[in-house]
Design an enzyme around this catalytic site. Structure first.
Site, PDB file in Angstrom:
ATOM      1  N   TYR A  92       0.845  -1.202   0.000  1.00  0.00           N
ATOM      2  CA  TYR A  92       0.000   0.000   0.000  1.00  0.00           C
ATOM      3  C   TYR A  92       0.874   1.243   0.000  1.00  0.00           C
ATOM      4  O   TYR A  92       1.852   1.300   0.734  1.00  0.00           O
ATOM      5  CB  TYR A  92      -0.904   0.029   1.242  1.00  0.00           C
ATOM      6  CG  TYR A  92      -2.359  -0.127   0.873  1.00  0.00           C
ATOM      7  CD1 TYR A  92      -2.954   0.771  -0.011  1.00  0.00           C
ATOM      8  CD2 TYR A  92      -3.129  -1.169   1.378  1.00  0.00           C
ATOM      9  CE1 TYR A  92      -4.278   0.622  -0.378  1.00  0.00           C
ATOM     10  CE2 TYR A  92      -4.454  -1.320   1.013  1.00  0.00           C
ATOM     11  CZ  TYR A  92      -5.021  -0.409   0.130  1.00  0.00           C
ATOM     12  OH  TYR A  92      -6.326  -0.557  -0.243  1.00  0.00           O
TER      13      TYR A  92
ATOM     14  N   GLU B  83      -0.545   4.839  -0.496  1.00  0.00           N
ATOM     15  CA  GLU B  83      -1.356   6.027  -0.788  1.00  0.00           C
ATOM     16  C   GLU B  83      -0.515   7.285  -0.613  1.00  0.00           C
ATOM     17  O   GLU B  83       0.270   7.397   0.332  1.00  0.00           O
ATOM     18  CB  GLU B  83      -2.587   6.060   0.128  1.00  0.00           C
ATOM     19  CG  GLU B  83      -3.628   5.045  -0.318  1.00  0.00           C
ATOM     20  CD  GLU B  83      -4.823   4.945   0.603  1.00  0.00           C
ATOM     21  OE1 GLU B  83      -4.902   5.723   1.568  1.00  0.00           O
ATOM     22  OE2 GLU B  83      -5.676   4.085   0.350  1.00  0.00           O
TER      23      GLU B  83
ATOM     24  N   ASP C 258      -6.136  13.826 -25.091  1.00  0.00           N
ATOM     25  CA  ASP C 258      -6.084  12.412 -24.720  1.00  0.00           C
ATOM     26  C   ASP C 258      -5.390  11.687 -25.870  1.00  0.00           C
ATOM     27  O   ASP C 258      -5.973  11.471 -26.928  1.00  0.00           O
ATOM     28  CB  ASP C 258      -7.514  11.887 -24.520  1.00  0.00           C
ATOM     29  CG  ASP C 258      -7.540  10.401 -24.177  1.00  0.00           C
ATOM     30  OD1 ASP C 258      -6.520   9.721 -24.367  1.00  0.00           O
ATOM     31  OD2 ASP C 258      -8.606   9.928 -23.727  1.00  0.00           O
TER      32      ASP C 258
ATOM     33  N   THR D  34      -3.168   6.329 -22.142  1.00  0.00           N
ATOM     34  CA  THR D  34      -3.021   4.986 -21.596  1.00  0.00           C
ATOM     35  C   THR D  34      -1.582   4.569 -21.850  1.00  0.00           C
ATOM     36  O   THR D  34      -0.855   5.210 -22.618  1.00  0.00           O
ATOM     37  CB  THR D  34      -3.961   3.983 -22.288  1.00  0.00           C
ATOM     38  OG1 THR D  34      -3.749   4.050 -23.701  1.00  0.00           O
ATOM     39  CG2 THR D  34      -5.414   4.271 -21.981  1.00  0.00           C
TER      40      THR D  34
ATOM     41  N   LYS E  31      -1.233   0.900 -25.331  1.00  0.00           N
ATOM     42  CA  LYS E  31      -1.535   0.822 -26.765  1.00  0.00           C
ATOM     43  C   LYS E  31      -0.209   0.927 -27.523  1.00  0.00           C
ATOM     44  O   LYS E  31       0.599   0.021 -27.422  1.00  0.00           O
ATOM     45  CB  LYS E  31      -2.559   1.904 -27.137  1.00  0.00           C
ATOM     46  CG  LYS E  31      -3.897   1.705 -26.383  1.00  0.00           C
ATOM     47  CD  LYS E  31      -4.942   2.698 -26.815  1.00  0.00           C
ATOM     48  CE  LYS E  31      -6.295   2.405 -26.181  1.00  0.00           C
ATOM     49  NZ  LYS E  31      -6.518   3.100 -24.898  1.00  0.00           N
TER      50      LYS E  31
ATOM     51  N   ARG F 269      -1.367  -2.385 -18.853  1.00  0.00           N
ATOM     52  CA  ARG F 269      -2.616  -1.616 -18.909  1.00  0.00           C
ATOM     53  C   ARG F 269      -2.577  -0.549 -17.814  1.00  0.00           C
ATOM     54  O   ARG F 269      -2.301  -0.851 -16.657  1.00  0.00           O
ATOM     55  CB  ARG F 269      -3.822  -2.528 -18.660  1.00  0.00           C
ATOM     56  CG  ARG F 269      -3.875  -3.736 -19.565  1.00  0.00           C
ATOM     57  CD  ARG F 269      -5.226  -4.396 -19.503  1.00  0.00           C
ATOM     58  NE  ARG F 269      -6.173  -3.553 -20.197  1.00  0.00           N
ATOM     59  CZ  ARG F 269      -6.264  -3.482 -21.535  1.00  0.00           C
ATOM     60  NH1 ARG F 269      -5.490  -4.214 -22.298  1.00  0.00           N
ATOM     61  NH2 ARG F 269      -7.137  -2.691 -22.094  1.00  0.00           N
TER      62      ARG F 269
HETATM   63  N1  DSN Z   1     -11.179   0.666 -25.487  1.00  0.00           N
HETATM   64  C1  DSN Z   1     -10.176   1.574 -25.963  1.00  0.00           C
HETATM   65  C2  DSN Z   1     -10.011   1.488 -27.437  1.00  0.00           C
HETATM   66  O1  DSN Z   1     -10.220   0.403 -27.925  1.00  0.00           O
HETATM   67  O2  DSN Z   1      -9.682   2.455 -28.083  1.00  0.00           O
HETATM   68  C3  DSN Z   1     -10.459   2.936 -25.545  1.00  0.00           C
HETATM   69  O3  DSN Z   1     -10.844   2.923 -24.235  1.00  0.00           O
END
Ligand code: DSN
Length: 426
Positions: A50, A52, A196, A222, A225, A231
């Protein structure tokens, strides 16, 4: 005790997923394969801790090592993007966006985002998402003629609606963004500009696409990707700055945006950070700082362009007529197949894609008239341009014969044979 001995049910499902991921051609634009090192960090004992708070400012003892882990993740992502500040704790891109909105907006404030049905994201104001329920969303979209974001419309809606926040970025948009123009529009109406960049993040750090950092107040992404990490999510700022609302701390000093965004994440949105995931993020950011990552990203785009051309040669209708990044959005209406039928048929042929709405779609999100295809994952496997042409041959054959199980089965065998030559992780 090994997982196989302690929980054979879960072990067996993981083994089957490994085979699925190994056998097929993964063309979901938002997926990728992490390295063994990323998975080793994520599967480590850091999951027990933990922590925080932030490095050196925690609410728990025993944080001396996770502090260093988290600081390394912060330092590496800042170096990667040329950012002055980052928070690496968001559990996902959706959490990152939620934290930014919580920090910068009040319930009911107006936000201007890219319409989900034109390629935007749920968290940019969709009525079924927190962003559309807690805030008051208005949208811009693409021009029906060009498939490109209609900047005139962005300016017009912004002028009329005076949003508190403007969001640029998408889930299914194949072109680059004019961040400078978005900033001009945001400044004209006094809005915070959030980019984003979840999809193209890796292509941005590789300098293939435009850089949002000098123009956008806040940037979220994110990490799984094109960035090819675990993730998760991240929030960044090119430059920290005093908050525009004059919010002060208990000593009466105007708070920095970084402090406000940090508290948007914790205690605003999340509890304890996932330090095992943060360690895996740090490993992925370290990998992305190496020259070989830029070579990978360049190949991702070369592959996307080869695939786009191969599709167009077969009379597929790509929204915006091509791609600048790792993905393409394909309108299947001239092929007499829905997105749902295409996704199912391609799945039987061991090619994974997702059905996707196309701009001005008349079908529901469960059926859709299109599909989204991306090259980040297959490029990690080592596929190159000529392989993209072959994949399009198979996809076209599957789409043209989507009800013929025997043809789909034969394509599946060819895809498996091909993919067996490209190892999954390194
Ligand atoms: N689910 C993601 C995508 O496929 O682009 C976005 O959250």
């Amino acid at each position: 005790m090994s997982l196989n001995s302690s929980d054979s049910a879960i072990y067996s499902l993981i083994s089957k997923e490994l085979i699925r991921q190994t056998d097929g051609a993964e063309l979901i634009a938002s997926e990728n394969y992490t390295s063994d090192s990323v998975m080793e960090a994520q599967g480590s004992i850091l999951t027990n801790k933990y922590a925080e708070g932030l490095p050196r400012r925690r609410y728990y003892g025993g944080c001396e090592f996770v502090d260093q882990v988290e600081q390394l993740a912060i330092d590496r992502i800042c170096e990667l993007f040329g950012a002055e500040w980052a928070n690496v704790q968001p559990h996902s891109g959706a959490s990152a966006n939620a934290a930014v909105m919580l920090a910068c907006l009040n319930a009911g404030d107006k936000i201007l985002g890219f319409d989900l049905s034109h390629g935007g994201h749920l968290t940019h104001g969709s009525s079924v998402n927190f962003s559309g329920k807690l805030y008051n969303p208005v949208f811009y979209g693409v021009s029906e003629k060009t498939g490109l974001v209609d900047m005139e419309k962005v300016a017009e809606v912004a002028e009329r609606e005076k949003p508190k926040m403007i969001i640029c970025g998408a889930s299914a948009y194949a072109r680059d963004w004019d961040y400078a123009r978005f900033r001009e529009i945001a400044d004209n109406v006094g809005a915070i500009l959030l980019a984003d960049i979840s999809h193209p993040a890796g292509l941005i750090v590789s300098k293939i696409l435009a850089d949002p950092m000098p123009h956008c107040h806040v940037v979220t992404t994110t990490t799984h990707k094109t960035l090819r990490g675990p993730r998760g999510g991240v929030i960044m700022m090119g430059q920290d700055f005093p908050n525009p609302w004059g919010k002060t701390n208990p000593k009466g000093v105007v708070r920095k945006m970084s402090a406000i965004l940090d508290s948007g994440v914790f205690p605003g949105m999340q509890g304890g950070p996932l330090e095992h995931v943060i360690a895996a993020k740090a490993v992925a950011f370290g990998e992305a700082l190496k020259p070989s990552y830029k070579t990978y990203c360049e190949q991702v785009v070369k592959n996307a362009q080869a695939m786009a051309e191969a599709f167009m040669n077969k009379d597929y209708n790509l929204i915006s007529g091509g791609t600048d990044n790792h993905l393409m959005l394909i309108d299947l209406r001239n092929k007499d197949i829905t997105g749902k039928q295409a996704e199912i048929a391609l799945g039987k042929a061991e090619i994974t894609v997702n059905k996707n709405m196309v701009p001005f779609d008349t079908r529901s999100p469960f059926v859709t008239s299109g599909m989204r295809v991306g090259t980040a994952a297959v490029t990690t496997r080592g596929l190159v341009e000529s392989d993209m042409v072959q994949l399009v041959e198979w996809m076209d054959e599957a789409i043209c014969n989507y009800e013929n199980e025997s043809i789909l089965g034969n394509i599946a065998i060819s895809v498996k044979t091909k993919m067996s030559k490209f190892p999954l992780v390194s």
